[in-house]
Design a protein around this motif. Structure first.
Motif, PDB file in Angstrom:
ATOM      1  N   GLY A  17     102.117  46.671-126.563  1.00 33.02           N
ATOM      2  CA  GLY A  17     100.916  46.013-127.079  1.00 33.02           C
ATOM      3  C   GLY A  17     101.012  44.502-127.025  1.00 33.02           C
ATOM      4  N   ASP A  18     100.701  43.849-128.144  1.00 28.25           N
ATOM      5  CA  ASP A  18     100.728  42.398-128.263  1.00 28.25           C
ATOM      6  C   ASP A  18     102.017  41.993-128.962  1.00 28.25           C
ATOM      7  N   ASN A  19     103.100  41.860-128.196  1.00 28.85           N
ATOM      8  CA  ASN A  19     104.418  41.507-128.739  1.00 28.85           C
ATOM      9  C   ASN A  19     104.873  42.479-129.822  1.00 28.85           C
ATOM     10  N   GLY A  20     104.558  43.760-129.638  1.00 31.29           N
ATOM     11  CA  GLY A  20     104.965  44.790-130.581  1.00 31.29           C
ATOM     12  C   GLY A  20     103.886  45.199-131.566  1.00 31.29           C
ATOM     13  N   PHE A  21     102.765  44.491-131.587  1.00 34.02           N
ATOM     14  CA  PHE A  21     101.652  44.789-132.487  1.00 34.02           C
ATOM     15  C   PHE A  21     100.528  45.493-131.717  1.00 34.02           C
ATOM     16  N   PHE A  22      99.710  46.237-132.450  1.00 32.87           N
ATOM     17  CA  PHE A  22      98.554  46.873-131.825  1.00 32.87           C
ATOM     18  C   PHE A  22      97.419  46.962-132.827  1.00 32.87           C
ATOM     19  N   ARG A  23      96.239  47.339-132.342  1.00 33.52           N
ATOM     20  CA  ARG A  23      95.051  47.449-133.180  1.00 33.52           C
ATOM     21  C   ARG A  23      94.441  48.847-133.067  1.00 33.52           C
ATOM     22  N   MET A  24      93.801  49.259-134.140  1.00 36.42           N
ATOM     23  CA  MET A  24      92.996  50.483-134.147  1.00 36.42           C
ATOM     24  C   MET A  24      91.671  50.168-134.831  1.00 36.42           C
ATOM     25  N   THR A  25      90.603  50.789-134.358  1.00 38.75           N
ATOM     26  CA  THR A  25      89.320  50.572-135.002  1.00 38.75           C
ATOM     27  C   THR A  25      89.281  51.291-136.345  1.00 38.75           C
ATOM     28  N   TYR A  26      88.379  50.821-137.190  1.00 43.94           N
ATOM     29  CA  TYR A  26      88.139  51.441-138.496  1.00 43.94           C
ATOM     30  C   TYR A  26      87.830  52.928-138.312  1.00 43.94           C
ATOM     31  N   ARG A  27      86.985  53.214-137.356  1.00 44.89           N
ATOM     32  CA  ARG A  27      86.597  54.608-137.098  1.00 44.89           C
ATOM     33  C   ARG A  27      87.793  55.448-136.664  1.00 44.89           C
ATOM     34  N   ASP A  28      88.623  54.914-135.762  1.00 44.18           N
ATOM     35  CA  ASP A  28      89.759  55.689-135.264  1.00 44.18           C
ATOM     36  C   ASP A  28      90.808  55.926-136.337  1.00 44.18           C
ATOM     37  N   LEU A  29      91.071  54.917-137.185  1.00 46.70           N
ATOM     38  CA  LEU A  29      92.022  55.163-138.263  1.00 46.70           C
ATOM     39  C   LEU A  29      91.471  56.215-139.227  1.00 46.70           C
ATOM     40  N   GLY A  30      90.169  56.173-139.480  1.00 53.42           N
ATOM     41  CA  GLY A  30      89.566  57.206-140.315  1.00 53.42           C
ATOM     42  C   GLY A  30      89.783  58.585-139.733  1.00 53.42           C
ATOM     43  N   HIS A  31      89.628  58.703-138.429  1.00 58.91           N
ATOM     44  CA  HIS A  31      89.860  59.983-137.746  1.00 58.91           C
ATOM     45  C   HIS A  31      91.320  60.401-137.893  1.00 58.91           C
ATOM     46  N   ALA A  32      92.242  59.443-137.701  1.00 61.53           N
ATOM     47  CA  ALA A  32      93.672  59.746-137.820  1.00 61.53           C
ATOM     48  C   ALA A  32      94.028  60.195-139.234  1.00 61.53           C
ATOM     49  N   LEU A  33      93.415  59.598-140.237  1.00 63.87           N
ATOM     50  CA  LEU A  33      93.679  60.003-141.618  1.00 63.87           C
ATOM     51  C   LEU A  33      93.117  61.401-141.888  1.00 63.87           C
ATOM     52  N   ARG A  34      91.973  61.696-141.314  1.00 63.55           N
ATOM     53  CA  ARG A  34      91.401  63.054-141.487  1.00 63.55           C
ATOM     54  C   ARG A  34      92.266  64.112-140.817  1.00 63.55           C
ATOM     55  N   LEU A  35      93.021  63.724-139.799  1.00 60.60           N
ATOM     56  CA  LEU A  35      93.911  64.663-139.112  1.00 60.60           C
ATOM     57  C   LEU A  35      95.231  64.859-139.866  1.00 60.60           C
ATOM     58  N   GLY A  36      95.361  64.244-141.029  1.00 57.44           N
ATOM     59  CA  GLY A  36      96.560  64.434-141.835  1.00 57.44           C
ATOM     60  C   GLY A  36      97.361  63.169-142.080  1.00 57.44           C
ATOM     61  N   GLY A  37      96.818  62.022-141.709  1.00 57.70           N
ATOM     62  CA  GLY A  37      97.534  60.770-141.904  1.00 57.70           C
ATOM     63  C   GLY A  37      97.532  60.315-143.351  1.00 57.70           C
ATOM     64  N   ASP A  38      98.363  59.325-143.652  1.00 57.69           N
ATOM     65  CA  ASP A  38      98.402  58.753-144.995  1.00 57.69           C
ATOM     66  C   ASP A  38      98.818  57.294-144.942  1.00 57.69           C
ATOM     67  N   VAL A  39      98.542  56.599-146.040  1.00 52.58           N
ATOM     68  CA  VAL A  39      98.825  55.169-146.178  1.00 52.58           C
ATOM     69  C   VAL A  39      99.592  54.994-147.488  1.00 52.58           C
ATOM     70  N   ILE A  40     100.719  54.283-147.427  1.00 49.15           N
ATOM     71  CA  ILE A  40     101.530  54.067-148.625  1.00 49.15           C
ATOM     72  C   ILE A  40     101.820  52.574-148.767  1.00 49.15           C
ATOM     73  N   LEU A  41     101.492  52.038-149.930  1.00 48.79           N
ATOM     74  CA  LEU A  41     101.772  50.637-150.255  1.00 48.79           C
ATOM     75  C   LEU A  41     103.067  50.575-151.073  1.00 48.79           C
ATOM     76  N   PRO A  42     104.150  50.086-150.495  1.00 49.65           N
ATOM     77  CA  PRO A  42     105.365  49.881-151.304  1.00 49.65           C
ATOM     78  C   PRO A  42     105.160  48.714-152.267  1.00 49.65           C
TER      79      PRO A  42
END
Length: 197
Positions: A166-191
């Protein structure tokens, strides 16, 4: 809701890592968070492969699946790796969500570890480092969420595939695509770090 209209980009102080052929993405994502600024906190610049593998090894002992690294490279989960970070004294707690609004809320306080099914399209980011969330699943993958670009409705992540991805190790996802990924079983954790209010 207006707070979510503000761009966010937490600065990563530690270098982008490369997990290579090891299934240690969870450890690399958590190590990335430790090496990235958060609210009232400066990331550590000395974080690298050693800590990532230490976190991963402990996560494989804490998760629900049989097998432990380094004897067996079983992969692990986001919840197990934040528990590992907590046991090792790097964080004091964490906050969990599976929603887009939750992800945006969490990102106000600092970088997050995010796990979701990694599709074949994610292997080949476009020129603007946007990954097309298409194709078939290659299994789960954990990455570090570091930013939000509201004008483009895109999230920014750090990967553990080395600086050539990607961009020096970073990448982007659209709001819609991350929503789709979360519906497929994804999760977000804030340490949540000891010094975080």
């Amino acid at each position: 809701m207006s707070v979510y209209l503000t761009p966010i980009r937490w600065q990563r102080r530690s270098p982008i890592t490369d997990q290579g052929g090891i299934g240690s993405c969870t450890g690399h994502a958590m190590a990335g968070v430790i090496g990235t600024d958060g609210l009232n906190r400066t990331g550590r610049s000395d974080v690298g492969e050693e800590l990532a593998l230490e976190l991963y090894a402990l996560a494989t002992r804490l998760d629900i699946w049989p097998g432990e690294y380094p004897e067996q490279d079983t992969g692990s989960s986001g919840t197990a790796v934040v528990e590992a970070a907590k046991q090792l004294g790097h964080i004091r707690s964490y906050w969990y969500t599976r929603s887009l609004q939750g992800a945006l809320r969490a990102l106000q306080f600092g970088p997050c570890v995010v796990g979701f099914p990694w599709l074949t399209g994610c292997e080949d980011p476009r020129a603007d480092a946007l990954v097309p969330y298409t194709g078939h699943s290659k299994g789960g993958h954990e990455v570090e969420l570091v930013g939000w670009e509201p004008a483009e409705q895109r999230f920014v992540f750090a990967n553990s595939r080395g600086p050539d991805y990607g961009d020096n190790g970073f990448f982007r996802m659209t709001y819609r695509d991350l929503g789709h990924a979360l519906r497929l079983g994804g999760d977000v954790i804030l340490p949540i770090f000891p010094e975080t209010p």
